[in-house]
Motif scaffolding. Structure first.
Motif, mmCIF file in Angstrom:
data_model
loop_
_atom_site.group_PDB
_atom_site.id
_atom_site.type_symbol
_atom_site.label_atom_id
_atom_site.label_comp_id
_atom_site.label_asym_id
_atom_site.label_seq_id
_atom_site.Cartn_x
_atom_site.Cartn_y
_atom_site.Cartn_z
ATOM 1 N N ALA A 135 0.832 -1.215 0.000
ATOM 2 C CA ALA A 135 0.000 0.000 0.000
ATOM 3 C C ALA A 135 0.862 1.259 0.000
ATOM 4 N N ALA A 136 1.960 1.236 0.756
ATOM 5 C CA ALA A 136 2.863 2.391 0.802
ATOM 6 C C ALA A 136 3.523 2.602 -0.561
ATOM 7 N N ALA A 137 3.878 1.515 -1.229
ATOM 8 C CA ALA A 137 4.498 1.599 -2.552
ATOM 9 C C ALA A 137 3.556 2.288 -3.537
ATOM 10 N N VAL A 138 2.279 1.899 -3.489
ATOM 11 C CA VAL A 138 1.290 2.496 -4.395
ATOM 12 C C VAL A 138 1.108 3.978 -4.072
ATOM 13 N N THR A 139 1.082 4.321 -2.790
ATOM 14 C CA THR A 139 0.949 5.718 -2.374
ATOM 15 C C THR A 139 2.093 6.563 -2.931
ATOM 16 N N ILE A 140 3.328 6.034 -2.848
ATOM 17 C CA ILE A 140 4.496 6.758 -3.368
ATOM 18 C C ILE A 140 4.376 6.918 -4.883
ATOM 19 N N VAL A 156 1.078 4.621 -13.620
ATOM 20 C CA VAL A 156 0.754 4.403 -12.211
ATOM 21 C C VAL A 156 -0.270 3.269 -12.086
ATOM 22 N N ASP A 157 -1.255 3.238 -13.005
ATOM 23 C CA ASP A 157 -2.252 2.149 -12.994
ATOM 24 C C ASP A 157 -1.579 0.798 -13.173
ATOM 25 N N GLU A 158 -0.650 0.721 -14.111
ATOM 26 C CA GLU A 158 0.066 -0.531 -14.368
ATOM 27 C C GLU A 158 0.890 -0.932 -13.143
ATOM 28 N N PHE A 159 1.517 0.047 -12.502
ATOM 29 C CA PHE A 159 2.294 -0.220 -11.284
ATOM 30 C C PHE A 159 1.378 -0.794 -10.202
ATOM 31 N N ARG A 160 0.198 -0.175 -10.046
ATOM 32 C CA ARG A 160 -0.784 -0.636 -9.045
ATOM 33 C C ARG A 160 -1.140 -2.099 -9.306
ATOM 34 N N ARG A 161 -1.368 -2.442 -10.602
ATOM 35 C CA ARG A 161 -1.692 -3.837 -10.967
ATOM 36 C C ARG A 161 -0.531 -4.780 -10.650
ATOM 37 N N GLN A 162 0.682 -4.347 -10.970
ATOM 38 C CA GLN A 162 1.861 -5.180 -10.698
ATOM 39 C C GLN A 162 2.010 -5.454 -9.212
ATOM 40 N N ILE A 163 1.845 -4.423 -8.396
ATOM 41 C CA ILE A 163 1.984 -4.583 -6.944
ATOM 42 C C ILE A 163 0.893 -5.508 -6.408
#
Length: 171
Positions: A135-140, A156-163
């Protein structure tokens, strides 16, 4: 056993600026969990929030190039800035991975056989190493998306999906 050496990373101004304007702790966590972080001597000058002392506190190693490297960076022509060419030359000569969000620098590195990584991949690798909570990673990443006009929302959307895909079934 000796195991695999952690990657040595060289961070350019584009990535330093993203973390300097959002969360500098990412850099100190990267030093602790992912491997040594280097920046060329001139790069902190491009980042308001970072001077040599701040780099030292974060554990980032400020690197002086050799005369040959600086001469090569200065002599080259093309679309890359002197600093970008210097980043590429240092990464090439030391076999470091160049961490950059700069498209032209990434293409030049790839053409020159230098490994590259996006700034967000650094955060992703910290999540994998369990040094940053998902969650912190997505916030950053979202904060970088807000402060960096060149980062598309889709990134950012793709990053959220990856995480989310790293730890299926976890909130």
């Amino acid at each position: 056993g000796l195991g695999k050496e952690p990657p040595m990373l060289l961070v350019d101004a584009s990535v330093l600026i993203d973390f300097a304007t959002t969360d500098l702790t990412v850099l100190s966590l990267a030093v602790r969990h992912l491997g040594a972080l280097h920046v060329p001597r001139e790069v902190p000058d491009e980042v308001d929030q970072l001077d040599d002392a701040a780099c030292g506190e974060l554990g980032i190693i400020v690197v002086d190039g050799s005369l040959e490297q600086i001469t090569e960076a200065g002599a080259a022509r093309g679309r890359l800035s002197f600093e970008d060419r210097w980043c590429m030359i240092l990464a090439r000569d030391h076999q470091w991975t160049c961490v950059t969000n700069d498209g032209a620098l990434r293409r030049a590195c790839e053409a020159g056989g230098v490994l590259v990584m996006w700034g967000l991949q650094l955060i992703r690798n910290l999540v994998v190493a369990e040094a940053i909570a998902p969650a912190a990673a997505v916030t950053i990443a979202e904060a970088i998306g807000r402060t960096n006009p060149r980062m598309a929302p889709a990134v950012v959307d793709e990053f959220r999906r990856q995480i989310a895909g790293l730890f299926p079934g976890r909130p």
